[in-house]
Design a protein around this motif. Structure first.
Motif, mmCIF file in Angstrom:
data_model
loop_
_atom_site.group_PDB
_atom_site.id
_atom_site.type_symbol
_atom_site.label_atom_id
_atom_site.label_comp_id
_atom_site.label_asym_id
_atom_site.label_seq_id
_atom_site.Cartn_x
_atom_site.Cartn_y
_atom_site.Cartn_z
ATOM 1 N N UNK A 124 0.851 -1.353 0.227
ATOM 2 C CA UNK A 124 0.134 -0.130 0.151
ATOM 3 C C UNK A 124 0.945 1.652 -0.114
ATOM 4 N N UNK A 125 0.217 2.494 -0.501
ATOM 5 C CA UNK A 125 1.148 3.263 -0.572
ATOM 6 C C UNK A 125 1.316 4.452 -1.982
ATOM 7 N N UNK A 126 1.879 5.498 -1.545
ATOM 8 C CA UNK A 126 2.025 5.809 -2.935
ATOM 9 C C UNK A 126 3.820 6.462 -2.957
ATOM 10 N N UNK A 127 4.325 5.302 -3.608
ATOM 11 C CA UNK A 127 5.924 5.619 -3.707
ATOM 12 C C UNK A 127 6.909 4.776 -4.633
ATOM 13 N N UNK A 128 8.004 5.608 -4.933
ATOM 14 C CA UNK A 128 8.884 4.278 -5.720
ATOM 15 C C UNK A 128 10.466 3.824 -4.465
ATOM 16 N N UNK A 129 10.229 2.780 -4.453
ATOM 17 C CA UNK A 129 11.064 2.165 -3.662
ATOM 18 C C UNK A 129 12.036 1.440 -3.946
ATOM 19 N N UNK A 130 13.627 1.551 -3.638
ATOM 20 C CA UNK A 130 14.800 0.936 -4.282
ATOM 21 C C UNK A 130 15.565 -0.261 -3.034
ATOM 22 N N UNK A 131 14.956 -1.217 -3.275
ATOM 23 C CA UNK A 131 15.753 -2.060 -2.353
ATOM 24 C C UNK A 131 16.121 -3.591 -2.635
ATOM 25 N N UNK A 132 16.341 -4.491 -1.620
ATOM 26 C CA UNK A 132 16.544 -5.430 -1.790
ATOM 27 C C UNK A 132 15.489 -6.847 -1.784
ATOM 28 N N UNK A 133 15.536 -7.889 -2.350
ATOM 29 C CA UNK A 133 14.027 -8.695 -2.285
ATOM 30 C C UNK A 133 14.601 -9.611 -1.828
ATOM 31 N N UNK A 134 13.996 -10.048 -0.716
ATOM 32 C CA UNK A 134 15.212 -10.975 0.243
ATOM 33 C C UNK A 134 14.156 -12.927 0.579
ATOM 34 N N UNK A 135 14.039 -13.837 0.647
ATOM 35 C CA UNK A 135 12.947 -14.937 0.922
ATOM 36 C C UNK A 135 13.606 -15.071 2.033
ATOM 37 N N UNK A 136 12.140 -15.090 3.054
ATOM 38 C CA UNK A 136 12.068 -14.688 4.813
ATOM 39 C C UNK A 136 10.836 -14.250 5.091
ATOM 40 N N UNK A 137 11.046 -15.354 6.911
ATOM 41 C CA UNK A 137 9.812 -14.924 7.809
ATOM 42 C C UNK A 137 9.775 -14.082 8.127
ATOM 43 N N UNK A 138 8.936 -13.246 8.694
ATOM 44 C CA UNK A 138 9.266 -12.177 10.017
ATOM 45 C C UNK A 138 10.324 -10.973 9.709
ATOM 46 N N UNK A 139 10.970 -11.010 8.384
ATOM 47 C CA UNK A 139 11.871 -9.909 7.783
ATOM 48 C C UNK A 139 12.984 -10.883 8.720
#
Lengths: 522, 329
Positions: free
Chosen positions: A262-277
């Motif tokens: 949700x929201x209104x933005x353009x985000x740069x990040x890393x896609x990772x696999x895992x639970x609870x961050x």
């Protein structure tokens, strides 16, 4: 087609950047439909649905004995070049325009591909055939980046390359609006920036000796370099989409992100696999890569989340000219407002000297990061790999000594050399392979190894040569996992040749059980 | 044919063909360094091959020389030797060995195509054929050398401010390139690297049309703008080539068929001009020789062995030490 294929031929053989630009400018001197196709090809935007590498192999096997083809392919090391040279029936016809040729190919019905496409291949010169096959298999590898093409166009038509860069991802074939603007017939194409992939800001590797003397630690902040895949997430009230580093839309592979963000933005990040961050390692992430779709089962087993590094747009506001520190405030704000998102923030490492940072780089509590990123606090968000703003500092690799066992000829620029090496460690009195590497060595070391292999082959298995067990390679690698697929029971991540150990006798190499113990594998 | 071993040695009469180390009697197929060596007691070869050996290694490079004309028979005990043109370079020969009605041909390096710089290849029927396989893969289908040399001439015309340095082996290829240029009406002086001088003079003396040539001397840098310079491949990467204005690096070789090979070597203008047979010529020679027994020496032997076996010919590779693929031409 003649013109375009000789352009590619000349580009691949020209070492000089300036000559490449000149060749491109000579070709793009005129802007017509052929140049539209050429631009699409040079930026890897054109492909034929039914004609991929496997289809091309099928066609060539209809023409040539399979073994003879395989011997040749092993020698040449490039599929397009092997097929173009070995193609036997040559009834070179009248040369066609690039555009006519491509449109004719697009019109071929799936059921008639084999006969019709073979006919086309027969009617071309060697060089044209090579070009056409390169187009089909994608990824030209002719030493010309997209950036270089843009630079050539910009210089030729008196525009700035950044202007082209900015609108690039909003342009579509046949690039009418771009061409008209270049020719000064219209103003710059209007692009809806909110829907557009924005080229990512990339880091340069740090040079420990030079850079740390030169740079002031107080002007920088650091983050961990997470070992996932870099993504750009675009979210608005209307849609959510996810892009890879190269601008490919990968939304369909990660439906849980698309459905929940949700929201209104353009985000740069890393896609990772895992639970609870809590990221669970690259091995798990691999289960989710290179798939078009993800089943519910797969989503449950290997759930993904995004660890955000940066924000480019917030509620329609372009933040790219803001400083990193200011952008971080917006990123935190976005995060607070949208707590249900599968997004957390990459934490900031505080340090006051470079020495202090060293311990973070090497002794982080688990193996899920590759080192640290060092970012200038007041850096704008700039596309590409600009010098002086962001640096990456990788962990020291793991090292092991192993014995060279097999070698194979490489591909591409290393295609005449035995440059793919399989190495192993002892298991009782025999050797068991633990990995394969095709990089890391210097040009000089490659020559030495190539010569050793040619003179010390004890067995040939097709293209693979078994060699005398005399050379010890120090292999560097990022990580090692247990694996049921390999005889040794281990699989390395990114192994490369660190150096040749002339000083060490082969009987001092580890056994596989010692190896597993040293790297904490059960 | 078991009278000859895999080193091309006939033990019975102590005769070697193209031996690497000094031997008592050596039959030499041609003057390239991987075939003709210094220090044998007795060298048997064509007159031109002997001349070339003397130019390269000195008059005393062997104790005794026996020149043979093409087609002239020479006997040692019950072995008869005859040399036939191989079409590879000036003086190059195939060796026919006859013993007890068995005919064995060692092709040496050969090419079937036309070449004004040497006598053209002659097909010799035999029972056993020992053929080379430098270009023994179906990807090697050599184009017409005239078209290739035209590429060079065109590039010289377009790039007036550059000089063109053509890498070519000092013996054979260099003179062939010069001759091809003359055939295509390129009449300017051709400039050569010093190491080519004596061999070029010899070719001229033998009435091979290589036209006017001159050794490169350290004149004004700009003098070489628009000129063609021929140099051995090793000089291309050397400091030697830096003295020229904006050089375009060319190479005349069969290996230039493969773009990736050209790129690796930093060649900007590859010219596919070969003094070896291409794939189709190798197959054609094997077929027309009528030999039932095919032995394949240096080069890409795997594919050719496979092909011969498929044709029900007895075939095996013959590995001769000291000659590995891609180092020779």
């Amino acid at each position: 087609m003649k013109k375009f294929s000789s352009l590619l031929h000349n580009l691949i053989l020209t070492p000089s950047r300036n000559t490449k630009i000149k060749l491109l400018q000579d070709y793009f001197n005129k802007l017509d439909i052929n140049r539209s196709y050429a631009l699409a090809i040079l930026s890897d935007q054109l492909s034929f649905q039914f004609i991929k590498a496997s289809k091309l192999r099928e066609l060539v096997y209809e023409q040539v004995d399979q073994h003879l083809f395989d011997y040749s392919y092993d020698y040449v090391g490039d599929l397009a070049e092997t097929i173009s040279l070995i193609w036997p029936t040559k009834k070179e016809g009248k040369s066609q325009n690039l555009s006519t040729l491509i449109e004719n190919i697009k019109k071929i019905k799936k059921s008639e591909i084999n006969t019709e496409f073979s006919k086309i291949l027969s009617g071309l010169s060697n060089n044209e055939r090579w070009t056409l096959i390169k187009i089909c298999t994608g990824g030209l590898r002719i030493g010309v980046s997209e950036r270089l093409v843009k630079t050539a166009l910009a210089d030729l038509y008196n525009k700035s390359v950044n202007e082209i860069e900015e609108i690039w991802h909003g342009l579509e074939f046949p690039y009418q609006n771009l061409f008209q603007w270049l020719k000064n017939e219209t103003s710059k194409p209007k692009i809806d920036f909110k829907k557009l992939f924005h080229p990512m800001m990339l880091a340069n590797p740090i040079d420990e000796e030079k850079d740390f003397k030169r740079l002031d630690a107080n002007e920088f902040q650091a983050e961990y370099k997470w070992d996932g895949i870099r993504v750009q997430l675009m979210v608005s009230s209307k849609s959510v989409s996810l892009y890879s580093r190269t601008g490919d839309n990968i939304s369909s592979a990660f439906p849980e992100i698309i459905e929940t963000t949700k929201g209104d933005a353009v985000i740069d990040g890393e896609l990772l696999v895992g639970r609870n961050f809590k990221p669970s390692g690259f091995n798990d992430l691999q289960q989710r890569l290179n798939r078009k779709k993800a089943s519910k089962d797969l989503q449950n087993k290997f759930p993904v989340f995004i660890r955000a590094y940066d924000i480019l747009f917030y509620k329609g506001k372009d933040l790219r000219k803001f400083s990193l520190l200011e952008r971080r405030k917006y990123l935190e704000k976005f995060q607070k407002e949208n707590k249900t998102n599968q997004i957390d923030l990459s934490s900031i490492i505080n340090f006051s000297t470079w020495k202090e940072l060293t311990k973070y780089k090497n002794n982080f509590h688990d193996d899920l990061n590759e080192g640290v990123m060092i970012k200038l606090k007041n850096s704008e968000y700039l596309p590409g790999r600009k010098k002086g703003y962001w640096y990456k500092w990788k962990k020291n690799p793991k090292l092991v000594d192993a014995i060279l066992m097999y070698a194979q000829r490489g591909h591409g620029k290393r295609s005449s050399y035995y440059s793919d090496f399989t190495f192993g460690v002892w298991k009782e009195s025999e050797l068991v392979p633990i990995g394969k590497a095709y990089s890391g060595y210097t040009d000089k070391e490659l020559l030495v190894l190539d010569k050793f292999i040619r003179n010390n082959t004890i067995n040939k298995f097709g293209p693979v040569r078994e060699v005398k067990k005399e050379i010890i390679l120090e292999v560097a690698f990022d990580d090692v996992f247990t694996s049921t697929r390999h005889k040794s029971g281990v699989a390395m991540r990114f192994p490369r040749i660190h150096r040749i150990r002339w000083d060490k006798p082969v009987n001092e190499v580890l056994t596989i059980s010692e190896f597993k113990k040293e790297f904490k594998l059960s | 044919m078991d009278f000859i071993n895999h080193q091309l040695f006939i033990k019975d009469i102590n005769v070697h063909i193209d031996p690497i180390l000094p031997k008592k009697t050596a039959i030499i197929t041609h003057g390239h360094a991987d075939h003709a060596r210094f220090g044998h007691d007795h060298v048997i070869a064509t007159r031109q091959t002997i001349d070339i050996m003397k130019i390269r290694y000195g008059d005393k490079c062997a104790k005794k020389f026996t020149p043979l004309r093409y087609g002239q028979k020479y006997s040692i005990k019950n072995y008869d030797f005859t040399l036939y043109p191989a079409g590879h370079i000036l003086g190059s020969a195939q060796v026919l060995i006859e013993k007890n009605n068995h005919r064995l041909v060692i092709t040496g390096d050969y090419k079937v195509g036309k070449d004004e710089t040497c006598k053209n290849f002659k097909l010799v029927k035999c029972d056993t054929l020992i053929t080379e396989a430098t270009f023994g893969l179906p990807i090697f289908q050599h184009p017409d050398p005239k078209d290739e040399i035209q590429k060079l001439i065109r590039s010289v015309k377009i790039n007036k401010n550059n000089c063109h340095i053509v890498g070519a082996y000092a013996l054979g290829k260099a003179q062939r390139v010069m001759n091809l240029l003359r055939q295509q009406k390129y009449n300017e002086t051709i400039y050569i690297h010093g190491s080519l001088e004596k061999l070029c003079q010899y070719y001229s003396k033998e009435k091979i049309n290589i036209g006017k040539f001159e050794k490169v001397s350290s004149k004004d840098k700009n003098f070489y703008e628009g000129k063609i310079i021929i140099a051995p491949p090793s000089a291309l990467k050397d400091r030697w080539s830096r003295r020229f204005p904006n050089p375009i690096i060319c190479m005349a070789s069969g290996w230039m068929t493969v773009k990736q090979r050209a790129k690796q070597q930093g060649i900007e203008l590859p010219l596919v001009i070969s003094d070896h047979s291409d794939w189709n010529e190798l197959l054609d020679t094997i077929k027309k020789s009528k030999a039932k027994n095919i032995l394949i020496t240096h080069g890409q032997e795997d594919a050719l062995v496979y092909y011969c076996k498929k044709q029900n010919l007895v075939s095996k590779p013959l590995s001769i030490q000291g000659r590995s693929d891609e180092e020779i031409e």
